[in-house]
Write a protein that holds these residues in place. Sequence first.
Motif, mmCIF file in Angstrom:
data_model
loop_
_atom_site.group_PDB
_atom_site.id
_atom_site.type_symbol
_atom_site.label_atom_id
_atom_site.label_comp_id
_atom_site.label_asym_id
_atom_site.label_seq_id
_atom_site.Cartn_x
_atom_site.Cartn_y
_atom_site.Cartn_z
ATOM 1 N N ASP A 1 4.019 12.110 -3.577
ATOM 2 C CA ASP A 1 4.959 13.152 -3.141
ATOM 3 C C ASP A 1 6.083 13.273 -4.161
ATOM 4 O O ASP A 1 6.754 12.284 -4.496
ATOM 5 C CB ASP A 1 5.550 12.799 -1.771
ATOM 6 C CG ASP A 1 4.491 12.815 -0.683
ATOM 7 O OD1 ASP A 1 3.649 13.728 -0.682
ATOM 8 O OD2 ASP A 1 4.496 11.897 0.177
ATOM 9 N N LYS B 1 -3.684 7.369 -3.964
ATOM 10 C CA LYS B 1 -4.325 8.534 -3.367
ATOM 11 C C LYS B 1 -3.325 9.621 -2.984
ATOM 12 O O LYS B 1 -3.681 10.795 -2.935
ATOM 13 C CB LYS B 1 -5.104 8.120 -2.103
ATOM 14 C CG LYS B 1 -6.134 7.017 -2.314
ATOM 15 C CD LYS B 1 -7.222 7.438 -3.276
ATOM 16 C CE LYS B 1 -8.259 6.338 -3.455
ATOM 17 N NZ LYS B 1 -9.267 6.684 -4.479
ATOM 18 N N ILE B 2 -2.079 9.229 -2.707
ATOM 19 C CA ILE B 2 -1.083 10.185 -2.200
ATOM 20 C C ILE B 2 0.190 10.064 -3.031
ATOM 21 O O ILE B 2 0.732 8.957 -3.194
ATOM 22 C CB ILE B 2 -0.753 9.903 -0.725
ATOM 23 C CG1 ILE B 2 -2.033 9.934 0.123
ATOM 24 C CG2 ILE B 2 0.246 10.924 -0.188
ATOM 25 C CD1 ILE B 2 -1.827 9.432 1.540
ATOM 26 N N ILE C 1 -3.579 5.682 6.207
ATOM 27 C CA ILE C 1 -3.811 4.706 5.140
ATOM 28 C C ILE C 1 -4.985 3.811 5.502
ATOM 29 O O ILE C 1 -5.841 3.505 4.677
ATOM 30 C CB ILE C 1 -2.556 3.858 4.887
ATOM 31 C CG1 ILE C 1 -1.415 4.749 4.362
ATOM 32 C CG2 ILE C 1 -2.846 2.749 3.892
ATOM 33 C CD1 ILE C 1 -1.680 5.360 3.017
ATOM 34 N N HIS D 1 0.007 4.968 -1.618
ATOM 35 C CA HIS D 1 0.886 6.092 -1.254
ATOM 36 C C HIS D 1 2.265 5.856 -1.879
ATOM 37 O O HIS D 1 2.908 4.843 -1.610
ATOM 38 C CB HIS D 1 0.999 6.194 0.263
ATOM 39 C CG HIS D 1 1.795 7.366 0.736
ATOM 40 N ND1 HIS D 1 1.868 7.730 2.069
ATOM 41 C CD2 HIS D 1 2.562 8.283 0.076
ATOM 42 C CE1 HIS D 1 2.637 8.797 2.198
ATOM 43 N NE2 HIS D 1 3.073 9.144 0.991
ATOM 44 N N ASN E 1 6.009 7.821 -2.562
ATOM 45 C CA ASN E 1 6.889 8.958 -2.295
ATOM 46 C C ASN E 1 8.099 8.878 -3.220
ATOM 47 O O ASN E 1 8.937 7.999 -3.093
ATOM 48 C CB ASN E 1 7.340 8.952 -0.832
ATOM 49 C CG ASN E 1 8.043 10.248 -0.457
ATOM 50 O OD1 ASN E 1 8.448 11.034 -1.308
ATOM 51 N ND2 ASN E 1 8.204 10.475 0.847
ATOM 52 N N TYR F 1 -4.158 13.682 -2.644
ATOM 53 C CA TYR F 1 -3.169 14.629 -2.105
ATOM 54 C C TYR F 1 -1.894 14.585 -2.935
ATOM 55 O O TYR F 1 -1.374 13.510 -3.257
ATOM 56 C CB TYR F 1 -2.835 14.301 -0.647
ATOM 57 C CG TYR F 1 -4.024 14.403 0.284
ATOM 58 C CD1 TYR F 1 -4.501 15.640 0.703
ATOM 59 C CD2 TYR F 1 -4.674 13.257 0.731
ATOM 60 C CE1 TYR F 1 -5.600 15.738 1.543
ATOM 61 C CE2 TYR F 1 -5.762 13.343 1.578
ATOM 62 C CZ TYR F 1 -6.230 14.584 1.980
ATOM 63 O OH TYR F 1 -7.315 14.677 2.810
ATOM 64 N N LYS G 1 0.817 -1.214 0.000
ATOM 65 C CA LYS G 1 0.000 0.000 0.000
ATOM 66 C C LYS G 1 0.855 1.271 0.000
ATOM 67 O O LYS G 1 0.433 2.284 -0.541
ATOM 68 C CB LYS G 1 -0.927 0.003 1.223
ATOM 69 C CG LYS G 1 -1.963 -1.100 1.207
ATOM 70 C CD LYS G 1 -2.849 -1.023 2.458
ATOM 71 C CE LYS G 1 -3.893 -2.125 2.453
ATOM 72 N NZ LYS G 1 -4.745 -2.071 3.683
ATOM 73 N N LYS G 2 2.018 1.198 0.623
ATOM 74 C CA LYS G 2 2.862 2.394 0.729
ATOM 75 C C LYS G 2 4.290 2.051 0.316
ATOM 76 O O LYS G 2 4.874 1.081 0.803
ATOM 77 C CB LYS G 2 2.849 2.924 2.167
ATOM 78 C CG LYS G 2 3.640 4.222 2.341
ATOM 79 C CD LYS G 2 3.503 4.764 3.758
ATOM 80 C CE LYS G 2 4.278 6.063 3.929
ATOM 81 N NZ LYS G 2 4.154 6.612 5.296
ATOM 82 N N SER H 1 0.618 11.981 6.881
ATOM 83 C CA SER H 1 0.718 10.885 5.917
ATOM 84 C C SER H 1 1.643 9.778 6.390
ATOM 85 O O SER H 1 1.668 8.688 5.820
ATOM 86 C CB SER H 1 1.199 11.405 4.560
ATOM 87 O OG SER H 1 2.476 12.007 4.689
ATOM 88 N N GLU I 1 8.082 3.897 -0.225
ATOM 89 C CA GLU I 1 8.980 5.039 -0.045
ATOM 90 C C GLU I 1 10.207 4.865 -0.943
ATOM 91 O O GLU I 1 11.001 3.939 -0.770
ATOM 92 C CB GLU I 1 9.435 5.128 1.417
ATOM 93 C CG GLU I 1 8.384 5.650 2.380
ATOM 94 C CD GLU I 1 8.287 7.165 2.379
ATOM 95 O OE1 GLU I 1 9.082 7.813 1.661
ATOM 96 O OE2 GLU I 1 7.433 7.703 3.105
#
Length: 268
Positions: A119, A116-117, A164, A92, A94, A144, A67-68, A158, A70
């Motif tokens: 960066d 959704k996110i 999340i 998400h 980044n 975002y 899901k995320k 975040s 980095e």
Amino acid sequence: MDMDKRIHLELRNRTPSEVKELILDNCRSNEGKIKGLTNEFEELEFLSTINVGLTSVANLPKLNKLKKLELSDNRISGGLEVLAEKCPNLMHLNLSGNKIKDLGTIEPLKKLENLKILDLFNCEVTNLNNYRQNVFKLLPQLRYLDGYDQDEKEAPDSDAEGFIEGLDDEEEDEDEEDYDEDAQLVEDEEEDEEEEDESEEEDVSEEEEQVCGPGALLMSGVHLLSSEDEEGYNDWEVDDEEDEEHLGEEERGQKRKREPEDEGEEDD
């Protein structure tokens, strides 16, 4: 420390399938590529590879539950189309501090329907005219960008796992609302069917009353007297009563006649 050794240490006597969060920040990638991460990390939801010298994400394994992700402070300049294939449920991403210069580089992210996110701090693409407006137009699923929504409202923290999870809860609530609407439709249909059944029962009752009425009795051989028949029947009863009275008077007259005759015989 090399990335594959770092992964071994992060396992901490767990199997890869038991790991949901994996942090590999500041280790060394293998010639700018991910090394040591396999499809066995099937339950992985959060992966962090900050400042590991990545130039490509081509070696990223299939991580359906991720899901995320980095990827900040690396040297990635393209090849993001692999993310839609390897991480289809990513929410998400980044990419801050990478070598992303134009909108074409991030265009493949439109295939990440759950994203959704995003960066992009400290990337050259942020210097373009109407940067934010164009990114939201290119990626309409985004909520975002660089910590703010389209109305310049700041996003919640975040970095918090709860954020999340909150996005997941919103999607579940939408599914529950859809389910409630479907259930209500089914309930309304059942009520309509019950009303139709009751209406049919009432119609059947009315038909039965009609079948059991005077017409049915006539068909079954039961004769219903008309008003004329009733008057005739009453006249017949009156005639019988008059005949009885007339017969009574005759009997009394005959009796009176016999009595004098009986007296004459006694005198003799």
